[in-house]
Design a protein around this motif. Structure first.
Motif, short mmCIF file in Angstrom:
data_model
loop_
_atom_site.label_atom_id
_atom_site.label_comp_id
_atom_site.label_asym_id
_atom_site.label_seq_id
_atom_site.Cartn_x
_atom_site.Cartn_y
_atom_site.Cartn_z
N PRO A 61 51.59 14.74 40.15
CA PRO A 61 51.91 14.75 41.59
C PRO A 61 50.67 15.06 42.42
N GLU A 62 50.53 14.38 43.53
CA GLU A 62 49.43 14.62 44.45
C GLU A 62 49.75 13.98 45.79
N GLU A 63 49.01 14.42 46.81
CA GLU A 63 49.14 13.83 48.13
C GLU A 63 48.01 12.81 48.32
N ASP A 64 48.35 11.58 48.03
CA ASP A 64 47.39 10.49 48.16
C ASP A 64 47.72 9.72 49.44
N THR A 65 46.88 9.92 50.46
CA THR A 65 47.17 9.28 51.75
C THR A 65 47.05 7.76 51.68
#
Length: 294
Positions: A61-65
């Motif tokens: 999981p990650e916040e990949d814009t």
């Protein structure tokens, strides 16, 4: 085709809502809201999470814009209605929500049905799906708007939009993003009433108005600018001067009349008396509030 529909429809069999899925090693969360009861909105926490493994596959999981992926999407409904999601919210199959393996929660993601061009922004607040090459599970209502609920699955494009607020319902903003043939816009969370200014704006050029000013129709009086008005004012001045000449040197006919002749206070060289109160440079002592004078 029937077998594909059964496998694709997560609402009936895809996630084994009654217990642990022997293939994926995960189980559904407890139901906290019964059918027919109102489902609370928001109330979860912001989560990204650590890497985890399901069915031998590692998810990070990650916040990949810049996240953008294409694949199959399925939907889930009444088997999970009223159950807790991965970030602590409650799943409502009538809301525009979705599950994704790695996107942060809650966040907004744009889902576009590549078969018909339907595009919609949904709220990601759950984890999954873990079937093959599926990239997202959407709610029953979202599948209806994207027009693939009857097919069970659809090839979609998923794009990260941004973080979503933790509290409140965003269904109205999300349903307003539905588009056909063009990407769904980002949901607007700013609620400002649009109103015109009360006082109209004046031209910035500052040019003076030219030409005659029109008079209101049927005005009952004039402004003293006609030839008749000038003749009337001249006659009035002559009559006043004649009356003053006759009054000099004789007793007034009216004993109660007041004469100012001979009073030094009203001589021609006396200082005129102001008919108005002195002006206070600091302003009036009372302030008019509200919609009064402008």
């Amino acid at each position: 085709m029937a077998a594909c529909l059964v496998l694709a429809n997560c609402a009936s069999s895809g996630k084994f809502a009654g217990g642990v899925d022997p293939k994926y090693g995960v189980s559904s969360s407890p139901r906290v809201v019964a059918f027919g009861d109102p489902v609370p909105k928001g109330g979860g926490t912001y989560r990204v999470g650590k890497p985890y493994t399901v069915a031998g596959r590692v998810y990070v999981p990650e916040e990949d814009t810049h996240y953008r992926a294409e694949g199959l999407a399925s939907w889930y409904g009444d088997d999970f209605h009223g159950r807790l999601t991965a970030n602590g919210e409650v799943f409502d199959m009538a809301s525009l929500t979705a599950a994704h393996p790695t996107l942060p929660m809650p966040c907004y993601a744009r889902v576009t049905n590549l078969a018909n061009g339907k595009s919609l922004v949904v709220r990601v607040n759950d984890r999954g799906p873990y079937h093959g090459n599926r990239v997202m599970d959407v709610s029953s209502r979202a599948a209806e708007l994207l027009e693939f609920k009857g097919y069970g699955i659809a090839r979609v494009r998923v794009e990260y939009v941004g973080r979503a607020p933790l509290e409140g319902s965003d269904d109205r903003q999300l349903i307003a993003t539905l588009r056909t043939g063009v990407p769904a816009p980002s949901p607007s969370l700013v609620r400002v009433a649009s109103a015109r200014p009360f006082i109209p704006e004046t031209p910035s050029s500052g040019r003076a108005l030219r030409g005659e000013v029109p008079m209101p129709e049927g005005r009952p009086y004039s402004l003293g600018n006609t030839s008749a008005d000038h003749a009337s004012m001249s006659a009035t001045s002559e009559m006043s001067a004649s009356a003053r000449m006759r009054s000099r040197g004789r007793v007034l006919e009216n004993p109660r009349a007041v004469s100012y002749e001979g009073d030094d206070r009203y001589a021609s060289g006396a200082r005129p008396v102001s008919a108005y109160a002195p002006v206070d440079p600091n302003g009036p002592s009372e302030v008019l509030a509200g919609r009064g004078l402008y």
